[in-house]
Design an enzyme around this catalytic site. Sequence first.
Site, PDB file in Angstrom:
ATOM      1  N   ARG A  27      66.337  45.316 -17.847  1.00  0.00           N
ATOM      2  CA  ARG A  27      67.788  45.297 -17.630  1.00  0.00           C
ATOM      3  C   ARG A  27      68.477  44.317 -18.576  1.00  0.00           C
ATOM      4  NH1 ARG A  27      68.999  47.791 -12.503  1.00  0.00           N
ATOM      5  NH2 ARG A  27      71.149  47.461 -13.052  1.00  0.00           N
ATOM      6  N   ARG A  31      75.578  43.696 -17.303  1.00  0.00           N
ATOM      7  CA  ARG A  31      76.707  42.829 -16.973  1.00  0.00           C
ATOM      8  C   ARG A  31      76.559  41.353 -17.310  1.00  0.00           C
ATOM      9  NH1 ARG A  31      76.772  45.130 -11.146  1.00  0.00           N
ATOM     10  NH2 ARG A  31      74.607  45.082 -11.821  1.00  0.00           N
ATOM     11  N   ARG A  40      82.192  48.374 -21.034  1.00  0.00           N
ATOM     12  CA  ARG A  40      82.153  49.059 -19.733  1.00  0.00           C
ATOM     13  C   ARG A  40      83.560  49.356 -19.211  1.00  0.00           C
ATOM     14  NH1 ARG A  40      81.761  51.254 -15.570  1.00  0.00           N
ATOM     15  NH2 ARG A  40      80.299  50.959 -13.860  1.00  0.00           N
ATOM     16  N   ASP A  77      69.981  55.416 -16.736  1.00  0.00           N
ATOM     17  CA  ASP A  77      69.683  54.969 -15.369  1.00  0.00           C
ATOM     18  C   ASP A  77      68.645  55.890 -14.747  1.00  0.00           C
ATOM     19  OD1 ASP A  77      70.947  52.899 -13.316  1.00  0.00           O
ATOM     20  OD2 ASP A  77      70.326  54.679 -12.223  1.00  0.00           O
ATOM     21  N   TYR A 152      65.889  56.922  -3.148  1.00  0.00           N
ATOM     22  CA  TYR A 152      67.350  57.077  -3.301  1.00  0.00           C
ATOM     23  C   TYR A 152      67.783  58.490  -2.910  1.00  0.00           C
ATOM     24  CZ  TYR A 152      67.712  52.567  -5.697  1.00  0.00           C
ATOM     25  OH  TYR A 152      67.694  51.231  -5.989  1.00  0.00           O
TER      26      TYR A 152
HETATM   27  O1  CP3 Z   1      67.070  47.734 -18.873  1.00  0.00           O
HETATM   28  C1  CP3 Z   1      68.106  48.103 -19.462  1.00  0.00           C
HETATM   29  O2  CP3 Z   1      68.849  47.298 -20.058  1.00  0.00           O
HETATM   30  C2  CP3 Z   1      68.395  49.593 -19.594  1.00  0.00           C
HETATM   31  C3  CP3 Z   1      69.246  50.137 -18.621  1.00  0.00           C
HETATM   32  C4  CP3 Z   1      68.888  50.333 -17.153  1.00  0.00           C
HETATM   33  C5  CP3 Z   1      69.885  50.459 -16.169  1.00  0.00           C
HETATM   34  N1  CP3 Z   1      69.293  50.805 -14.992  1.00  0.00           N
HETATM   35  C6  CP3 Z   1      71.340  50.308 -16.401  1.00  0.00           C
HETATM   36  C7  CP3 Z   1      72.212  49.971 -15.262  1.00  0.00           C
HETATM   37  C8  CP3 Z   1      67.644  50.523 -16.518  1.00  0.00           C
HETATM   38  C9  CP3 Z   1      66.243  50.422 -17.090  1.00  0.00           C
HETATM   39  C10 CP3 Z   1      67.923  50.824 -15.150  1.00  0.00           C
HETATM   40  C11 CP3 Z   1      66.881  51.123 -14.165  1.00  0.00           C
HETATM   41  C12 CP3 Z   1      67.230  51.235 -12.749  1.00  0.00           C
HETATM   42  N2  CP3 Z   1      68.377  51.755 -12.197  1.00  0.00           N
HETATM   43  C13 CP3 Z   1      66.376  50.855 -11.697  1.00  0.00           C
HETATM   44  C14 CP3 Z   1      64.978  50.335 -11.855  1.00  0.00           C
HETATM   45  C15 CP3 Z   1      64.937  48.900 -12.247  1.00  0.00           C
HETATM   46  C16 CP3 Z   1      65.397  47.938 -11.207  1.00  0.00           C
HETATM   47  O3  CP3 Z   1      66.300  47.151 -11.546  1.00  0.00           O
HETATM   48  O4  CP3 Z   1      64.860  47.961 -10.103  1.00  0.00           O
HETATM   49  C17 CP3 Z   1      67.054  51.124 -10.487  1.00  0.00           C
HETATM   50  C18 CP3 Z   1      66.535  50.859  -9.086  1.00  0.00           C
HETATM   51  C19 CP3 Z   1      68.304  51.701 -10.820  1.00  0.00           C
HETATM   52  C20 CP3 Z   1      69.337  52.223  -9.894  1.00  0.00           C
HETATM   53  C21 CP3 Z   1      70.587  51.463 -10.032  1.00  0.00           C
HETATM   54  N3  CP3 Z   1      71.428  51.537 -11.114  1.00  0.00           N
HETATM   55  C22 CP3 Z   1      71.126  50.541  -9.106  1.00  0.00           C
HETATM   56  C23 CP3 Z   1      70.488  50.158  -7.795  1.00  0.00           C
HETATM   57  C24 CP3 Z   1      72.330  50.099  -9.654  1.00  0.00           C
HETATM   58  C25 CP3 Z   1      73.349  49.247  -8.974  1.00  0.00           C
HETATM   59  C26 CP3 Z   1      72.909  47.855  -8.836  1.00  0.00           C
HETATM   60  C27 CP3 Z   1      73.198  47.112 -10.102  1.00  0.00           C
HETATM   61  O5  CP3 Z   1      72.327  46.426 -10.607  1.00  0.00           O
HETATM   62  O6  CP3 Z   1      74.363  47.215 -10.516  1.00  0.00           O
HETATM   63  C28 CP3 Z   1      72.486  50.689 -10.940  1.00  0.00           C
HETATM   64  C29 CP3 Z   1      73.587  50.495 -11.893  1.00  0.00           C
HETATM   65  C30 CP3 Z   1      73.216  50.055 -13.274  1.00  0.00           C
HETATM   66  N4  CP3 Z   1      72.222  50.574 -14.030  1.00  0.00           N
HETATM   67  C31 CP3 Z   1      73.926  49.072 -14.029  1.00  0.00           C
HETATM   68  C32 CP3 Z   1      73.281  49.014 -15.276  1.00  0.00           C
HETATM   69  C33 CP3 Z   1      73.656  48.165 -16.444  1.00  0.00           C
HETATM   70  C34 CP3 Z   1      75.140  48.332 -13.585  1.00  0.00           C
HETATM   71  C35 CP3 Z   1      76.295  49.260 -13.588  1.00  0.00           C
HETATM   72  C36 CP3 Z   1      77.576  48.642 -14.082  1.00  0.00           C
HETATM   73  O7  CP3 Z   1      77.682  48.343 -15.294  1.00  0.00           O
HETATM   74  O8  CP3 Z   1      78.481  48.510 -13.262  1.00  0.00           O
END
Ligand code: CP3
Length: 343
Positions: A27, A31, A40, A77, A152
């Site tokens: 990740r 943010r 964003r 994602d 999910y």
């Molecule tokens: O690693 C990276 O930089 C690449 C991008 C990436 C995202 N999501 C972008 C994202 C990756 C590899 C993921 C994987 C992901 N997504 C997982 C597995 C890894 C982990 O953290 O457990 C999971 C469970 C998700 C599902 C998901 N996506 C959730 C639960 C959320 C909301 C919670 C949160 O952290 O905001 C997201 C949103 C998300 N995915 C964001 C990003 C940058 C934030 C969204 C925003 O910009 O508002």
Amino acid sequence: MTPTSHPRLLACLDGEVADRPPIWFMRQAGRSLPEYRLLREKAPDFIAFCLNPEMAAEATLQPVRRFNFDAAIVFADILLIPLALGQKVWFEAGEGPRLGELPEMSRLRDGIAQVEEMLAPVGETLRRVRAELDPSRALIGFAGGPWTVATYMLEGRGGDRAAARATAFSQPELVDGIIDVLVEASAIYLAMQVRAGAQVLQLFESWAELLPEDLFERLVSRPHARIVARLRELGVDVPVIGFPRGAGALVEEYAFVAKVNCIGLDVQASAAVGRRLQANGWAIQGALDPLLLRAGGAAMETRVRQLLDQWGLGPYIFNLGHGILPDTPLAHIEQVVRLVSEP
Ligand code: CP3
């Protein structure tokens, strides 16, 4: 390829031990970066952002530019797969993902045929990133682990996964059916990512915890093995990193069953388990606590040195034990990169 342009991450995944481990953070885009927050704002809908190759490529490259990480991970994602399979997915601001009703199994199965076309923008993102990324940096593609994605799909949101686990006991055919669809859909999606330039693949199994041994094998290890086998069948030979977060005492069983090339370890993994995995032929990745990265200070520095000492003699990718937290001070990330680069 000249030695200087061969990505450090790929050499490590080949079993080579160099002067320092490669480093990237799960990740790493997102943010915590002010430049991400600016980008964003231009795309209020997160899914639309992920499926916009120009913006997603920019988000992918931002952390590599800023921190000089050894790898870029495509900005996307794990929930794009249920979306492509025909389940509604959206993100509530400040709350996280929401999913619509679970489609009928026959519709999900039919959805597999749509995956490649619906997620083609992710391929385009990878192509754009590869064109801009320095050849010495590796490009990582990913998918969620089938069980994590299924939780999910079953619960409609991120929760404590108790309902999903209960369903795995009470309706095994339903859960196995969803996993089957996700195995095939993920393999197709990952193969597409490799054709578009991904040199490494990671399976994010973020919710591997709290599963009894038999269920863990059925829902996590075997589905991962099937994805890897399917990828090889599709002619994909790039290394695969499996990250079964929370596997705990089952992580070595995971390694033997899943047949991935590298094991992502979480914050709890012991020094001994990591060394045994290395001795048995796996590269390992992890496992700095994102909370400690956020906290910084002497405790963080001590832990970074400890990780380098305990695992640095074998193939080891420096990373976190889970994703970076949005309010992490950037100076702490810079400091860890420095500590790993100039031990
Ligand atoms: O690693 C990276 O930089 C690449 C991008 C990436 C995202 N999501 C972008 C994202 C990756 C590899 C993921 C994987 C992901 N997504 C997982 C597995 C890894 C982990 O953290 O457990 C999971 C469970 C998700 C599902 C998901 N996506 C959730 C639960 C959320 C909301 C919670 C949160 O952290 O905001 C997201 C949103 C998300 N995915 C964001 C990003 C940058 C934030 C969204 C925003 O910009 O508002």
